[in-house]
Design a protein around this motif. Structure first.
Motif, short mmCIF file in Angstrom:
data_model
loop_
_atom_site.label_atom_id
_atom_site.label_comp_id
_atom_site.label_asym_id
_atom_site.label_seq_id
_atom_site.Cartn_x
_atom_site.Cartn_y
_atom_site.Cartn_z
N LEU A 1 1.04 6.56 -7.10
CA LEU A 1 -0.03 7.50 -7.27
C LEU A 1 0.04 8.70 -6.98
CD1 LEU A 1 -2.98 5.03 -6.05
CD2 LEU A 1 -2.44 5.30 -8.42
N HIS B 1 -6.67 7.40 -0.78
CA HIS B 1 -5.42 8.31 -0.86
C HIS B 1 -5.70 9.13 -2.01
CE1 HIS B 1 -1.34 9.19 -0.58
NE2 HIS B 1 -1.28 9.08 -1.89
N PHE C 1 2.44 1.91 -3.37
CA PHE C 1 1.62 2.31 -4.60
C PHE C 1 0.97 3.81 -4.16
CE2 PHE C 1 1.92 -1.94 -6.03
CZ PHE C 1 2.09 -1.48 -7.42
N ARG C 2 0.86 4.05 -2.83
CA ARG C 2 0.66 5.53 -2.38
C ARG C 2 1.67 6.37 -3.23
NH1 ARG C 2 -0.67 3.11 2.97
NH2 ARG C 2 -2.86 3.04 2.98
N GLN D 1 -8.28 1.46 0.13
CA GLN D 1 -7.20 2.21 0.60
C GLN D 1 -6.66 3.10 0.07
OE1 GLN D 1 -6.93 1.42 4.11
NE2 GLN D 1 -8.79 0.53 3.61
N LEU D 2 -6.30 2.71 -1.52
CA LEU D 2 -5.88 3.43 -2.60
C LEU D 2 -6.62 4.61 -2.80
CD1 LEU D 2 -3.70 1.04 -4.38
CD2 LEU D 2 -2.92 2.38 -2.43
N ILE E 1 -7.32 2.65 -11.05
CA ILE E 1 -6.35 1.90 -10.20
C ILE E 1 -6.69 0.50 -10.48
CG2 ILE E 1 -6.04 3.44 -8.45
CD1 ILE E 1 -8.02 2.21 -6.57
N LEU F 1 0.76 -1.25 -0.02
CA LEU F 1 -0.06 -0.01 -0.05
C LEU F 1 0.94 1.24 -0.04
CD1 LEU F 1 -2.78 -1.03 2.49
CD2 LEU F 1 -3.35 -0.52 -0.05
N ASP F 2 1.76 1.36 0.82
CA ASP F 2 2.72 2.47 0.74
C ASP F 2 3.55 2.63 -0.54
OD1 ASP F 2 2.15 3.08 3.57
OD2 ASP F 2 3.69 2.06 4.38
N ALA G 1 -11.44 7.72 -7.60
CA ALA G 1 -10.61 6.72 -8.29
C ALA G 1 -11.52 6.06 -9.23
CB ALA G 1 -10.44 5.64 -7.25
#
Length: 530
Positions: free
Chosen positions: A293, A349, A289-290, A345-346, A307, A286-287, A357
Motif C-alpha cells: 500500500l 495505515h 501489504f503495508r 489495520q490496513l 482495499i 499485514l506488514d 480506505a
C-alpha cells in the motif's frame, strides 16, 4: 428537450439563432491555467491555434474564449455561452472548466472525437447558452483489469471516453485471484508469478470445463501507472486503485505462499467465482501489504485507496488452529470478525498517510472502522445497511450498474455472463429512494456518489469490452449527472448524434437493435447453453 444531442443532458439549454464560426486563431483569458492537454485538445477540437493563455488576468483585453470564476457555482458546475463575440465559460474551478470543455467537444460534432484531428476545414458552433451542474458529485466507473489485462493505450482510451461523459473517477481493480497487475519492487514475484495464469475459463461452469486454452497476463510498470494517473488528472478523472484483500488473493498467494492459510502449492487461478484460498491475518501478511500500500500511495494521488473486502469465505480460517488462536488473542468472538479487524489495520495505515480506505459492503462489521468509504454492490438493501451502520457509501448496485451483464436474453448477445441488464433498466434506476435517504440521516453518513462496474471475466477483448460498456455507460453518465431524465429522449439523442461520436472515437458499441453479425460469438453462446 434539447436537440443538440448532448449526453449527459445539461440542466438547461437555450438555443439561439444561427452559428458562430471559430476563428483560425484566438486568444484565451482565464482565471486559472488550462494546462497542456486542454490547450492542445481545444486546438484539435476547434481547428484553431491558441495564441496565448494568460492566467489570473484582470483588466486588459479579453480573449475570444473567456473563462471567468464564479465561486458561487457548485463544484463541477459551469455555464457555457456561444455567440458571435466568442465563447464564455464560468466555473468555480478546473473541474467545471473541463466539464464545459467536454460539452464544447460534443457541440463540435464527430470531429471532436476523431482519433486523427482534422485541420483546415473550419468549425461552426451553434449559438447556445448552457447552464449545467452534476446530480452526484462522485460519478465513477469501476474497471477490472485483473481478470483481463488491458494494455496502457486501451486504459488511457477508456479514461478519455469516461471523461468525455463527465465521469470523474476510475476505480481500477488491480488485483484478484486471476492476476496481479501492478509492479511492487519490494516483491518482484508479484510481477513475475502473480501476473500470469495458465488458462482462462470461457464461460462459468462449476467444473470449469470450457477453457480457452490460452495463458493470459500482464503487469503495469510503476511509470505506466504514473502516466495513467497524470493522463486522467488532466481530464478531471481521479484513479482510485484497488488491492483486493483478504479474499480474492490467490494470485498473490501463488507467489508468496506464506501469505495464505494452508496454501503450500497454489497457482494463479484459472476459473471464475469465489476461491476459498484467502490470506492469513498474520503480522507477516499485514506488514507485506503495508509495504504494498505504501507503493500504491506513492503512485496514486487519490483520496481513497481501496482495499477490497468482498466475498471472503471463512472455511480455512475456521479450520486453522493458528487463525482461531489469533482471533482469541484479539478478544474476538469469532474468526469472521478478523475480516473487519484485518482490513481495519490496513485502513489505519492508509489513514496515517492522509487518505481514506475504500471497501466493498461485505467489510461492514463491528470491527471495521467507520472512517472507510463503502461501495455497496448488492441491491439497495446493502446501501441502506451500510448507511445505517454509519459508513459513507457509494451506490454501486449490481442490479442496475454491472455492465458485464448481457443487455437481454437474445442468444446472439456475445457475453458469456448470465444476468441481464438492459440500457433502459439502467437509465431508469432511481437510487435515492426514501429508505436510502432515511438510512443516511439515521446513520449520520453521506451518500458519496454513484458508480458503474465493468467486470471483465467474460470480456476478454477490447471489442467485447466496448460492446458491453457502450452505450450503457452513456446511459449511466446521464443517470449520474442529470436530474431530469427521459429514456425516449435519451435514445433519440443517441441515434441523432452521440452514437456517431462514439463511432468516430473507434468504439465498437452495441447497436440499439442488437449485435452486428461480426459482434456475435456463437461459440460462447453454445457453451453457455443458449
Amino acid at each position: 428537450m434539447s436537440k443538440l444531442n448532448l449526453i449527459p443532458l445539461p440542466t438547461s439549454v437555450v438555443e439561439h439563432h444561427g452559428f458562430t464560426a471559430v476563428p483560425e486563431a484566438f486568444s484565451v483569458s482565464s482565471f486559472t491555467p488550462l494546462g497542456t492537454w486542454l490547450n492542445r485538445a481545444l486546438e484539435d477540437w476547434l481547428d484553431a491555434r491558441i495564441q496565448a493563455v494568460p492566467a489570473n488576468q484582470s483588466g486588459g483585453e479579453e480573449g475570444w474564449l473567456r473563462i471567468t470564476e464564479d465561486a458561487a457555482l457548485q463544484e463541477g458546475a459551469y455555464t457555457l455561452a456561444v455567440n458571435p463575440t466568442g465563447i464564455a465559460i464560468e466555473a468555480a474551478s478546473s473541474a467545471g472548466i473541463i466539464n464545459a470543455a467536454q460539452t464544447l467537444r460534443q457541440l463540435v460534432g464527430t470531429r471532436g472525437f476523431s482519433t486523427a484531428p482534422r485541420r483546415g476545414t473550419g468549425v461552426e458552433l451553434p449559438n447556445v447558452t448552457i447552464t449545467d451542474e452534476p446530480n452526484f458529485s462522485f460519478r465513477g466507473v469501476h474497471l477490472d483489469v485483473s481478470r483481463h489485462f488491458m494494455p496502457l493505450d486501451e486504459l488511457l482510451r477508456f479514461i478519455d471516453l469516461a471523461a468525455a461523459h463527465k465521469l470523474n473517477a476510475l476505480h481500477l481493480h488491480l488485483t484478484d485471484d486471476q492476476g496481479w497487475r501492478m509492479d511492487i519492487p519490494a516483491f518482484p514475484r508479484l510481477r513475475d508469478v502473480s501476473s500470469w495464469r495458465s488458462d482462462t475459463m470461457a464461460v462459468y461452469t462449476e467444473d470449469g470445463r470450457f477453457m480457452t486454452g490460452r495463458p493470459h497476463g500482464g503487469c503495469y510498470s510503476i511509470q505506466e501507472l504514473r502516466d495513467a494517473v497524470a493522463y486522467a488528472r488532466e481530464r478531471g478523472v481521479t484513479i482510485i486503485p484497488e488491492i483486493d484483500l483478504p479474499g480474492h488473493s490467490v494470485a498473490a498467494i501463488a507467489a508468496y505462499p506464506q501469505l495464505g492459510v494452508d496454501a503450500p502449492d497454489v497457482q494463479v487461478w484459472t476459473g471464475w467465482g469465489v476461491n476459498d484460498c484467502i490470506l492469513d491475518p498474520s503480522d507477516y501478511t499485514l506488514d507485506f501489504f503495508r509495504t504494498v500500500l505504501d507503493t500504491v500511495m506513492d503512485v496514486f494521488d487519490a483520496p481513497i485507496i481501496h482495499i477490497g473486502g468482498d466475498e471472503v469465505p471463512y472455511e480455512r480460517w475456521h479450520a486453522s488452529d493458528t487463525v482461531r488462536q489469533r482471533a482469541a488473542e484479539l478478544g474476538l468472538e469469532s474468526v469472521e470478525l478478523l475480516h473487519g479487524w484485518f482490513l481495519g489495520q490496513l485502513a489505519a495505515h492508509v489513514e496515517a498517510r492522509g487518505r481514506r480506505a475504500g471497501v466493498w459492503h461485505e467489510a461492514v462489521s463491528p470491527t471495521m472502522p467507520q472512517t472507510a468509504v463503502v461501495n455497496a454492490w448488492g441491491g439497495l438493501d446493502t446501501v441502506v445497511h451500510s448507511l445505517s451502520a454509519g459508513y459513507d457509501t457509494t451506490i454501486s448496485c449490481c442490479s442496475h450498474l454491472y455492465l458485464d451483464y448481457r443487455e437481454n436474453d437474445d442468444p446472439r448477445e456475445p457475453s458469456g455472463c448470465s444476468p441481464l441488464l438492459s440500457t433502459e433498466k439502467l437509465y431508469n434506476f432511481e437510487p435515492l429512494e426514501p429508505r436510502v435517504l432515511a438510512a443516511a440521516q439515521a446513520g449520520g453518513a453521506a451518500i458519496t456518489g454513484i458508480q458503474a462496474q465493468v467486470w471483465t471475466e467474460y470480456l476478454d477483448t477490447r471489442e467485447i469490452r466496448d460492446y458491453n460498456t457502450y452505450p450503457r455507460l452513456s446511459a449511466f453518465a446521464e443517470l449520474a449527472w442529470s436530474r431530469d431524465r427521459d429514456y425516449a429522449d435519451f435514445v433519440e439523442r443517441l441515434e441523432d448524434g452521440h452514437l456517431d461520436r462514439l463511432a468516430a472515437a473507434g468504439v465498437d458499441f452495441r447497436p440499439l437493435a442488437g449485435p452486428h453479425a461480426w459482434q456475435e460469438r456463437p461459440d460462447i453462446a453454445a457453451k453457455a447453453g443458449r
